[in-house]
Design an enzyme around this catalytic site. Structure first.
Site, mmCIF file in Angstrom:
data_model
loop_
_atom_site.group_PDB
_atom_site.id
_atom_site.type_symbol
_atom_site.label_atom_id
_atom_site.label_comp_id
_atom_site.label_asym_id
_atom_site.label_seq_id
_atom_site.Cartn_x
_atom_site.Cartn_y
_atom_site.Cartn_z
ATOM 1 N N HIS A 57 0.831 -1.198 0.000
ATOM 2 C CA HIS A 57 0.000 0.000 0.000
ATOM 3 C C HIS A 57 0.870 1.254 0.000
ATOM 4 C CE1 HIS A 57 -2.954 2.763 2.135
ATOM 5 N NE2 HIS A 57 -3.565 2.434 1.019
ATOM 6 N N ASP A 86 -0.349 6.112 -5.786
ATOM 7 C CA ASP A 86 -1.392 7.127 -5.869
ATOM 8 C C ASP A 86 -0.944 8.212 -6.833
ATOM 9 O OD1 ASP A 86 -3.222 6.204 -3.637
ATOM 10 O OD2 ASP A 86 -1.311 6.333 -2.585
ATOM 11 N N HIS A 99 -0.647 10.643 -2.250
ATOM 12 C CA HIS A 99 -1.943 10.130 -1.807
ATOM 13 C C HIS A 99 -2.923 11.259 -1.517
ATOM 14 C CE1 HIS A 99 -4.955 8.698 1.069
ATOM 15 N NE2 HIS A 99 -4.929 7.607 0.330
#
Length: 171
Positions: A57, A86, A99
């Protein structure tokens, strides 16, 4: 969750397999994106039958800032299968990894990401919690070069210029 990761990867790789620019049309009836997608599906299907695929992640941000080139390199070293990246667009339409819509939590800067040009963003350093690092906000193009052939990028599309993304992926 696995289906969403697979879908993201398939969409991403279908763009990666572009053999023409945004303005040009393909010169043959060969569906290159479909062939590339089939290869990716087969690879993921083969790997996932006997293994669990691991997706990091925001890249692998345990020992490096999230969404940094170093966090991608760390994921590669650890043998992670996919890295979530992201993606957002700067004021001057450069695709970068970030992000949040603002840069304050993860960098030494303050404000909305899309209020800065890429050059302006390079004045700030990325942080891990409160620790400042030497790493900068990376371009998506550099992240893709770092990941290519080593780890599968899973793009988490935030606020961005889709035409710029398509053009970059076709390059």
């Amino acid at each position: 969750m696995k289906k969403y990761i697979l879908l993201s990867v398939l969409l991403f790789l279908s763009f990666l397999s572009c053999k023409h620019s945004v303005k040009e049309q393909p010169k043959s009836n060969i569906n290159v994106p479909k062939l590339a997608v089939n290869k990716v599906v087969q690879t993921i299907d083969y790997k996932s039958k006997n293994n669990i695929l691991v997706c990091a992640h925001r890249s692998y941000h345990k020992n490096a800032p999230e969404n940094s080139l170093q966090s991608i390199k760390n994921a590669i070293i650890l043998g992670i299968d996919l890295v979530e990246l992201d993606v957002r667009t700067t004021k001057d339409s450069v695709l970068v990894l970030m992000h949040d819509d603002s840069i304050g939590r993860v960098s030494t800067g303050k404000g909305k990401l899309n209020d800065f040009t890429f050059k302006e963003l390079q004045n700030f350093s990325l942080k891990i919690e409160d620790s400042v690092t030497p790493y900068k906000i990376p371009k998506l193009s550099d992240a893709l070069k770092t990941a290519k052939g080593k780890v599968i990028p899973n793009l988490d599309i935030k606020d961005l210029d889709f035409k710029a993304l398509y053009a970059l992926l076709c390059e």
